[in-house]
Design a protein around this motif. Structure first.
Motif, PDB file in Angstrom:
ATOM      1  N   PRO A  21       0.833  -0.819  -0.451  1.00 39.64           N
ATOM      2  CA  PRO A  21       0.103  -0.192  -0.100  1.00 39.64           C
ATOM      3  C   PRO A  21       1.154   1.052   0.045  1.00 39.64           C
ATOM      4  CG  PRO A  21      -0.139  -1.042   2.671  1.00 39.64           C
ATOM      5  CD  PRO A  21       0.457  -1.903   0.935  1.00 39.64           C
ATOM      6  N   VAL A  22       0.906   1.684  -0.575  1.00 42.65           N
ATOM      7  CA  VAL A  22       1.399   3.708  -1.357  1.00 42.65           C
ATOM      8  C   VAL A  22       0.301   4.865  -0.711  1.00 42.65           C
ATOM      9  CG1 VAL A  22       2.780   4.725  -2.504  1.00 42.65           C
ATOM     10  CG2 VAL A  22       2.969   2.758  -2.258  1.00 42.65           C
ATOM     11  N   ARG A  23      -0.129   5.758  -0.285  1.00 47.58           N
ATOM     12  CA  ARG A  23      -0.291   6.721  -0.047  1.00 47.58           C
ATOM     13  C   ARG A  23       0.139   7.669  -0.589  1.00 47.58           C
ATOM     14  NH1 ARG A  23      -0.948   7.758   5.973  1.00 47.58           N
ATOM     15  NH2 ARG A  23       0.516   9.272   5.681  1.00 47.58           N
ATOM     16  N   LEU A  24      -0.664   8.783  -1.056  1.00 49.06           N
ATOM     17  CA  LEU A  24      -0.654   9.754  -1.925  1.00 49.06           C
ATOM     18  C   LEU A  24      -1.162  10.548  -2.002  1.00 49.06           C
ATOM     19  CD1 LEU A  24       2.188  11.753  -3.662  1.00 49.06           C
ATOM     20  CD2 LEU A  24       0.614  10.425  -5.428  1.00 49.06           C
ATOM     21  N   ARG A  25      -1.756  11.936  -1.031  1.00 48.44           N
ATOM     22  CA  ARG A  25      -2.441  12.816  -1.454  1.00 48.44           C
ATOM     23  C   ARG A  25      -3.988  12.144  -0.856  1.00 48.44           C
ATOM     24  NH1 ARG A  25       1.218  14.681  -5.433  1.00 48.44           N
ATOM     25  NH2 ARG A  25       2.240  16.798  -4.899  1.00 48.44           N
ATOM     26  N   GLY A  26      -3.711  11.900   0.220  1.00 43.50           N
ATOM     27  CA  GLY A  26      -5.253  11.425   0.709  1.00 43.50           C
ATOM     28  C   GLY A  26      -5.566  10.049  -0.131  1.00 43.50           C
ATOM     29  N   GLU A  27      -4.979   9.199  -1.081  1.00 44.84           N
ATOM     30  CA  GLU A  27      -5.543   8.284  -2.081  1.00 44.84           C
ATOM     31  C   GLU A  27      -4.257   7.489  -1.677  1.00 44.84           C
ATOM     32  OE1 GLU A  27      -8.299   8.599  -3.970  1.00 44.84           O
ATOM     33  OE2 GLU A  27      -8.442  10.182  -3.360  1.00 44.84           O
ATOM     34  N   GLN A  28      -4.820   5.742  -1.590  1.00 50.13           N
ATOM     35  CA  GLN A  28      -3.720   4.982  -1.713  1.00 50.13           C
ATOM     36  C   GLN A  28      -3.975   4.241  -3.455  1.00 50.13           C
ATOM     37  OE1 GLN A  28      -4.492   1.824   2.455  1.00 50.13           O
ATOM     38  NE2 GLN A  28      -4.677   0.131   0.610  1.00 50.13           N
ATOM     39  N   PHE A  29      -3.167   3.342  -3.198  1.00 47.87           N
ATOM     40  CA  PHE A  29      -2.868   3.115  -4.259  1.00 47.87           C
ATOM     41  C   PHE A  29      -1.915   1.455  -3.603  1.00 47.87           C
ATOM     42  CE2 PHE A  29      -2.602   6.968  -5.671  1.00 47.87           C
ATOM     43  CZ  PHE A  29      -3.304   7.392  -6.362  1.00 47.87           C
ATOM     44  N   ILE A  30      -2.058   0.078  -4.754  1.00 49.93           N
ATOM     45  CA  ILE A  30      -2.025  -1.126  -4.172  1.00 49.93           C
ATOM     46  C   ILE A  30      -0.451  -1.513  -4.960  1.00 49.93           C
ATOM     47  CG2 ILE A  30      -2.305  -3.288  -3.473  1.00 49.93           C
ATOM     48  CD1 ILE A  30      -3.456  -1.299  -1.299  1.00 49.93           C
ATOM     49  N   PHE A  31       0.781  -1.711  -5.035  1.00 47.21           N
ATOM     50  CA  PHE A  31       1.741  -1.817  -5.651  1.00 47.21           C
ATOM     51  C   PHE A  31       1.659  -3.326  -5.099  1.00 47.21           C
ATOM     52  CE2 PHE A  31       1.946   2.381  -5.758  1.00 47.21           C
ATOM     53  CZ  PHE A  31       3.191   2.965  -7.094  1.00 47.21           C
ATOM     54  N   PRO A  32       1.864  -4.217  -7.111  1.00 48.53           N
ATOM     55  CA  PRO A  32       2.565  -5.676  -6.338  1.00 48.53           C
ATOM     56  C   PRO A  32       3.485  -5.704  -5.666  1.00 48.53           C
ATOM     57  CG  PRO A  32       2.712  -5.067  -8.169  1.00 48.53           C
ATOM     58  CD  PRO A  32       2.352  -3.545  -8.081  1.00 48.53           C
ATOM     59  N   ALA A  33       3.042  -7.548  -4.833  1.00 50.53           N
ATOM     60  CA  ALA A  33       4.144  -7.463  -3.822  1.00 50.53           C
ATOM     61  C   ALA A  33       5.218  -8.008  -4.748  1.00 50.53           C
ATOM     62  CB  ALA A  33       3.810  -8.944  -2.800  1.00 50.53           C
ATOM     63  N   GLU A  34       5.487  -8.178  -5.637  1.00 49.72           N
ATOM     64  CA  GLU A  34       6.655  -8.763  -6.025  1.00 49.72           C
ATOM     65  C   GLU A  34       7.111  -7.774  -7.122  1.00 49.72           C
ATOM     66  OE1 GLU A  34       9.624 -10.352  -5.755  1.00 49.72           O
ATOM     67  OE2 GLU A  34       9.056 -10.928  -3.535  1.00 49.72           O
ATOM     68  N   ILE A  35       8.142  -7.442  -8.278  1.00 47.45           N
ATOM     69  CA  ILE A  35       7.949  -6.515  -9.326  1.00 47.45           C
ATOM     70  C   ILE A  35       8.041  -7.811 -10.399  1.00 47.45           C
ATOM     71  CG2 ILE A  35      10.380  -6.249  -9.626  1.00 47.45           C
ATOM     72  CD1 ILE A  35      10.194  -3.158 -10.584  1.00 47.45           C
ATOM     73  N   PRO A  36       7.174  -7.235 -11.083  1.00 52.44           N
ATOM     74  CA  PRO A  36       7.045  -8.407 -12.012  1.00 52.44           C
ATOM     75  C   PRO A  36       8.088  -7.461 -13.401  1.00 52.44           C
ATOM     76  CG  PRO A  36       5.552  -7.154 -11.821  1.00 52.44           C
ATOM     77  CD  PRO A  36       6.043  -6.837 -11.708  1.00 52.44           C
ATOM     78  N   ALA A  37       9.160  -8.511 -14.143  1.00 50.32           N
ATOM     79  CA  ALA A  37      10.671  -8.369 -14.344  1.00 50.32           C
ATOM     80  C   ALA A  37      10.166  -7.290 -15.770  1.00 50.32           C
ATOM     81  CB  ALA A  37      11.177 -10.291 -14.920  1.00 50.32           C
ATOM     82  N   ASP A  38       9.220  -7.800 -16.401  1.00 52.45           N
ATOM     83  CA  ASP A  38       8.673  -7.288 -17.308  1.00 52.45           C
ATOM     84  C   ASP A  38       8.439  -5.385 -17.091  1.00 52.45           C
ATOM     85  OD1 ASP A  38       6.578  -7.823 -16.267  1.00 52.45           O
ATOM     86  OD2 ASP A  38       5.717  -8.125 -18.451  1.00 52.45           O
TER      87      ASP A  38
END
Length: 176
Positions: A21-38
């Protein structure tokens, strides 16, 4: 039987089962737990030509590249900053998906937001582009059994715990 490399070992998905979870300007965005190679493909595109820049730096006449020479190499590629910024946005689009990336862009992240978030995600993901591009400094051994002589050991390049980071992207920053 024990494995030297166990790709099934506990991974970031265990620490972040629902994503990062990443918070930016009051909004939450979910990034994948593992970074896809591509996701890193935009950095290696022919249009961006980062590998060409690295080749030019390595092949510089003096053998020791100065900051001035690096700046000159960049100025010879006036399209580089815009292409790099586009590559970063493409990486975020790949990480978040098309729809969530539109929502992310809607909060109007600044360049410092992209920089701070990229650094924080790099720590969580355990990705360090500087180490990816650094040439090896290991010396050869003439002994019957070889052992690494490089100061760049695997423990130096491996995160303490999978996905661990001192600066959590979800932590609050006092600098806005």
């Amino acid at each position: 039987m024990s494995f030297v490399i166990d790709l099934d070992a506990e991974r970031r998905e265990v620490q972040y089962p629902n994503g990062i979870p990443v918070r930016l300007r009051g909004e939450q965005f979910i990034f994948p737990a593992e970074i896809p190679a591509d996701c890193l493909d935009p950095l290696f595109s022919d249009e961006l030509d980062l590998m060409g820049i690295l080749r030019d730096i390595v092949n510089a006449e003096s053998g020791t590249t100065t900051t001035g020479e690096i700046v000159e190499l960049i100025f010879r590629r006036p399209q580089l900053p815009a292409r790099f910024y586009e590559a970063v946005k493409e990486i975020y689009k790949e990480l978040l998906g098309e729809d969530t990336y539109k929502d992310f862009k809607a909060v109007r992240p600044s360049i410092p937001d992209y920089v701070r978030l990229t650094k924080a995600l790099g720590q969580v993901y355990g990705v360090d582009l500087g180490k990816l591009f650094r040439s090896g400094t290991s010396s050869a051994s003439a002994s019957a059994t070889s052992s690494p002589t490089s100061p760049d050991s695997t423990t130096d390049s491996t995160p303490e715990a999978s996905g661990s980071a001192q600066d959590s992207p979800a932590s609050s920053d006092s600098d806005g």
